[in-house]
Write an enzyme that holds these catalytic residues in place. Structure first.
Site, PDB file in Angstrom:
ATOM      1  N   LYS A  22      -4.184  22.063 -22.327  1.00  0.00           N
ATOM      2  CA  LYS A  22      -3.381  20.852 -22.092  1.00  0.00           C
ATOM      3  C   LYS A  22      -4.157  19.602 -22.502  1.00  0.00           C
ATOM      4  O   LYS A  22      -3.670  18.761 -23.260  1.00  0.00           O
ATOM      5  CB  LYS A  22      -3.014  20.762 -20.601  1.00  0.00           C
ATOM      6  CG  LYS A  22      -2.462  19.408 -20.170  1.00  0.00           C
ATOM      7  CD  LYS A  22      -2.140  19.348 -18.685  1.00  0.00           C
ATOM      8  CE  LYS A  22      -3.291  19.055 -17.777  1.00  0.00           C
ATOM      9  NZ  LYS A  22      -3.618  17.638 -17.563  1.00  0.00           N
ATOM     10  N   ASN A  23      -5.365  19.474 -21.969  1.00  0.00           N
ATOM     11  CA  ASN A  23      -6.083  18.217 -22.178  1.00  0.00           C
ATOM     12  C   ASN A  23      -6.574  18.044 -23.610  1.00  0.00           C
ATOM     13  O   ASN A  23      -6.783  16.915 -24.056  1.00  0.00           O
ATOM     14  CB  ASN A  23      -7.238  18.083 -21.173  1.00  0.00           C
ATOM     15  CG  ASN A  23      -6.715  17.842 -19.763  1.00  0.00           C
ATOM     16  OD1 ASN A  23      -5.541  17.507 -19.595  1.00  0.00           O
ATOM     17  ND2 ASN A  23      -7.560  18.009 -18.769  1.00  0.00           N
ATOM     18  N   CYS A 118      -3.893   7.204  -9.258  1.00  0.00           N
ATOM     19  CA  CYS A 118      -3.114   8.430  -9.100  1.00  0.00           C
ATOM     20  C   CYS A 118      -3.648   9.163  -7.883  1.00  0.00           C
ATOM     21  O   CYS A 118      -4.521   8.664  -7.184  1.00  0.00           O
ATOM     22  CB  CYS A 118      -3.172   9.280 -10.356  1.00  0.00           C
ATOM     23  SG  CYS A 118      -4.754  10.066 -10.584  1.00  0.00           S
ATOM     24  N   ARG A 123      -9.082   5.497 -11.136  1.00  0.00           N
ATOM     25  CA  ARG A 123      -9.058   5.757 -12.568  1.00  0.00           C
ATOM     26  C   ARG A 123      -8.872   4.499 -13.429  1.00  0.00           C
ATOM     27  O   ARG A 123      -7.871   4.351 -14.135  1.00  0.00           O
ATOM     28  CB  ARG A 123      -8.006   6.825 -12.886  1.00  0.00           C
ATOM     29  CG  ARG A 123      -8.188   8.055 -12.028  1.00  0.00           C
ATOM     30  CD  ARG A 123      -7.254   9.172 -12.392  1.00  0.00           C
ATOM     31  NE  ARG A 123      -7.685   9.888 -13.576  1.00  0.00           N
ATOM     32  CZ  ARG A 123      -7.047  10.934 -14.076  1.00  0.00           C
ATOM     33  NH1 ARG A 123      -5.957  11.359 -13.507  1.00  0.00           N
ATOM     34  NH2 ARG A 123      -7.487  11.534 -15.148  1.00  0.00           N
ATOM     35  N   ASP A 308     -11.983  19.785 -12.496  1.00  0.00           N
ATOM     36  CA  ASP A 308     -10.641  20.374 -12.559  1.00  0.00           C
ATOM     37  C   ASP A 308     -10.595  21.802 -12.004  1.00  0.00           C
ATOM     38  O   ASP A 308      -9.520  22.405 -11.951  1.00  0.00           O
ATOM     39  CB  ASP A 308     -10.111  20.360 -13.995  1.00  0.00           C
ATOM     40  CG  ASP A 308      -9.808  18.945 -14.483  1.00  0.00           C
ATOM     41  OD1 ASP A 308      -9.704  18.031 -13.641  1.00  0.00           O
ATOM     42  OD2 ASP A 308      -9.678  18.758 -15.706  1.00  0.00           O
ATOM     43  N   ILE A 330     -16.893  13.341  -9.652  1.00  0.00           N
ATOM     44  CA  ILE A 330     -16.177  12.713 -10.778  1.00  0.00           C
ATOM     45  C   ILE A 330     -15.063  11.804 -10.263  1.00  0.00           C
ATOM     46  O   ILE A 330     -14.882  10.695 -10.745  1.00  0.00           O
ATOM     47  CB  ILE A 330     -15.599  13.778 -11.741  1.00  0.00           C
ATOM     48  CG1 ILE A 330     -16.705  14.725 -12.229  1.00  0.00           C
ATOM     49  CG2 ILE A 330     -14.890  13.110 -12.916  1.00  0.00           C
ATOM     50  CD1 ILE A 330     -17.808  14.085 -13.040  1.00  0.00           C
ATOM     51  N   ARG A 400       3.148  20.692 -14.897  1.00  0.00           N
ATOM     52  CA  ARG A 400       2.472  19.786 -15.824  1.00  0.00           C
ATOM     53  C   ARG A 400       1.336  20.522 -16.539  1.00  0.00           C
ATOM     54  O   ARG A 400       0.994  20.163 -17.661  1.00  0.00           O
ATOM     55  CB  ARG A 400       1.881  18.599 -15.072  1.00  0.00           C
ATOM     56  CG  ARG A 400       2.902  17.701 -14.447  1.00  0.00           C
ATOM     57  CD  ARG A 400       2.247  16.523 -13.809  1.00  0.00           C
ATOM     58  NE  ARG A 400       1.399  15.834 -14.792  1.00  0.00           N
ATOM     59  CZ  ARG A 400       0.661  14.776 -14.531  1.00  0.00           C
ATOM     60  NH1 ARG A 400       0.657  14.278 -13.329  1.00  0.00           N
ATOM     61  NH2 ARG A 400      -0.064  14.215 -15.466  1.00  0.00           N
TER      62      ARG A 400
END
Ligand code: EPU
Length: 421
Positions: A22-23, A118, A123, A308, A330, A400
């Site tokens: 995805k990223n 978010c 961010r 993640d 992070i 997502r």
């Protein structure tokens, strides 16, 4: 809204095909803005975030088509009609900000909504802005939008990032490939998605050296041409499914899996008592013996343990033998899954960026809900070994980032179903 129901206790056995990242795909798609010629991406994941990026690019005048059941994304930026990334799209998906660098490089102007905070943290975008300003852009914040201009074109520069931000490195690379002269990015992000983007840009005619290391050097060119590029396997989807047999027991083959994408994560699995073997087609994961051992985890930039995968790792450690300490370095607010895991019987104490997890013999199913993608999937993983039924609500977050999670786990024997309300 759909929900996922997991009935725990089934050992897993089977194979899971790992999709494209995805990223990586979210960074490759905006690269189309850099050339009038078509860009074709193969091995694209079929996810709602990819559809959102497609909609954003279409709003800028890009022709976007999904071929081969969505696995191929064909993009053509022959003629752009807008340089404005609207708040309505950007607020849905933060990665929308990746149009800033390429739009600026191609058209000399870009207006991109600030995404706002978010579920996992504030961010900000200061590193993106500082880097693009170093390349000669003027950037102002007006009414929630970044207004960026470089009418005379961008100029190469030496940029020292205060933190190796993934998105800022991507935006800067895409801006610098069409800048005049040489750009050097120091303290650049080193994630595999950066390497994937560099490979694609090079296939489009860019000169980039050092991607994957801390210093990236880019020689600007006048124009880029079309290319076809394959998206790298999704290391976070891979790590997530590696944890499924670790939690539920059994053995699963992950087709397309590569240890080099997840070195630090594999070391932690080994310390926890999980065997990971490279096979001809990918990775095989199985528990070494009955018990999982507690391990301490600190999230770091690549090649460290990925943020993640922190939520999913926590799901494993909830039933480990002993106390594990997880430190999130992070993002400032990425333990939203902890209260939900506690509802399933986990023993977790969170103090700021540190979570102490004391293993319990077994979790118990419960209705749970998650506010972000990785937290959602961690609850599904926890449900795989929990006693009884776990109902994960609000699964649109899941869609997502994970394609057909219930099919992939179901094919390995998990008792999992999606229910539409
Ligand atoms: N940061 C700043 N200023 C900036 C940019 C970032 O302070 O200008 C901070 C962020 O607030 C955060 C840290 O730096 O605390 C890391 O942010 P980074 O820019 O590296 O992350 P990103 O590019 O916004 C990507 C992934 C995330 C992943 C992070 C870290 C995409 C589309 N997203 O985000 O993925 O967590 O890198 O590896 O590539 C996910 O897939 O679930 C996800 C959140």
């Amino acid at each position: 809204m759909d929900k996922i129901i997991v009935r725990g206790g089934a050992e897993l056995s089977g194979t899971i095909q790992i999709a494209g990242a995805k990223n990586a795909c979210l960074a490759l798609m905006p690269a189309t803005l850099l050339s009038e010629e078509p860009l074709t991406l193969t091995n694209a994941p079929r996810l709602s975030d990819i559809a959102t990026m497609g909609a954003l690019l279409a709003s800028l005048g890009v022709e976007v088509s999904r071929l081969q059941d969505g696995k191929v994304v064909a993009l053509s930026s022959h003629a752009l009609s807008s340089h404005v990334a609207d708040y309505e799209i950007v607020r849905k998906m933060r990665a929308s900000n990746l149009v800033l660098g390429p739009l600026l490089a191609r058209t000399g102007q870009a207006v991109v909504s600030l995404p706002g905070g978010c579920a996992i943290g504030a961010r900000p975008m200061d590193i993106h802005v500082t880097a693009l300003e170093a390349l000669g852009a003027t950037i102002e914040l007006r009414e929630g939008y970044l207004h960026a201009e470089a009418r005379g074109g961008l100029k190469g520069a030496r940029i020292d990032m205060r933190f190796p931000s993934v998105g800022a490195t991507e935006n800067t690379m895409m801006a610098a490939v069409l800048a005049k002269g040489t750009t050097v990015i120091d303290n650049a992000a080193r994630e595999p998605e950066i390497v994937d983007l560099a490979q694609c840009l090079v296939a489009m005619g860019a000169y980039i050296d050092g991607a994957g290391g801390p210093t990236i050097t880019i020689e600007g060119v006048d124009r880029l041409h079309g290319a076809t590029d394959a998206v790298v396997p999704d290391r976070i989807e891979l790590g997530t499914y590696m944890l499924a047999p670790a939690i539920a027991g059994g053995s699963v083959d992950l087709i397309g899996g590569r240890i080099d994408l997840l070195g630090a994560f594999c070391e932690k699995l080994d310390a926890a008592g999980i065997d990971v073997t490279q096979t001809d087609t990918g990775l095989r994961v199985a528990r070494r013996n009955g018990t999982v051992r507690a391990v301490d985890v600190i999230t770091e930039v690549f090649p460290g343990f990925p943020t993640d995968l922190q939520a999913q790792m926590m799901a494993l450690l909830c039933t480990a033998d002993g106390k594990s300490v997880l430190e999130e370095r992070i993002f400032e607010n990425r333990f939203m899954h902890a209260p939900e895991l506690i509802r399933m019987g986990a023993r977790i104490d969170v103090h700021g960026g540190v979570a102490e997890v004391t293993g319990v013999p077994r979790l118990k199913g419960a209705p749970v809900m998650a506010t972000d993608l990785r937290a959602s999937v961690s609850l599904i993983l926890a449900g795989l070994a929990a006693e009884g039924e776990t109902v994960v609500n609000r699964v649109y977050h899941l869609d997502r980032g994970y394609e057909r999670v219930e099919h992939k786990l179901g094919a390995c024997g998990a008792r999992i179903e999606r229910v539409s309300e």
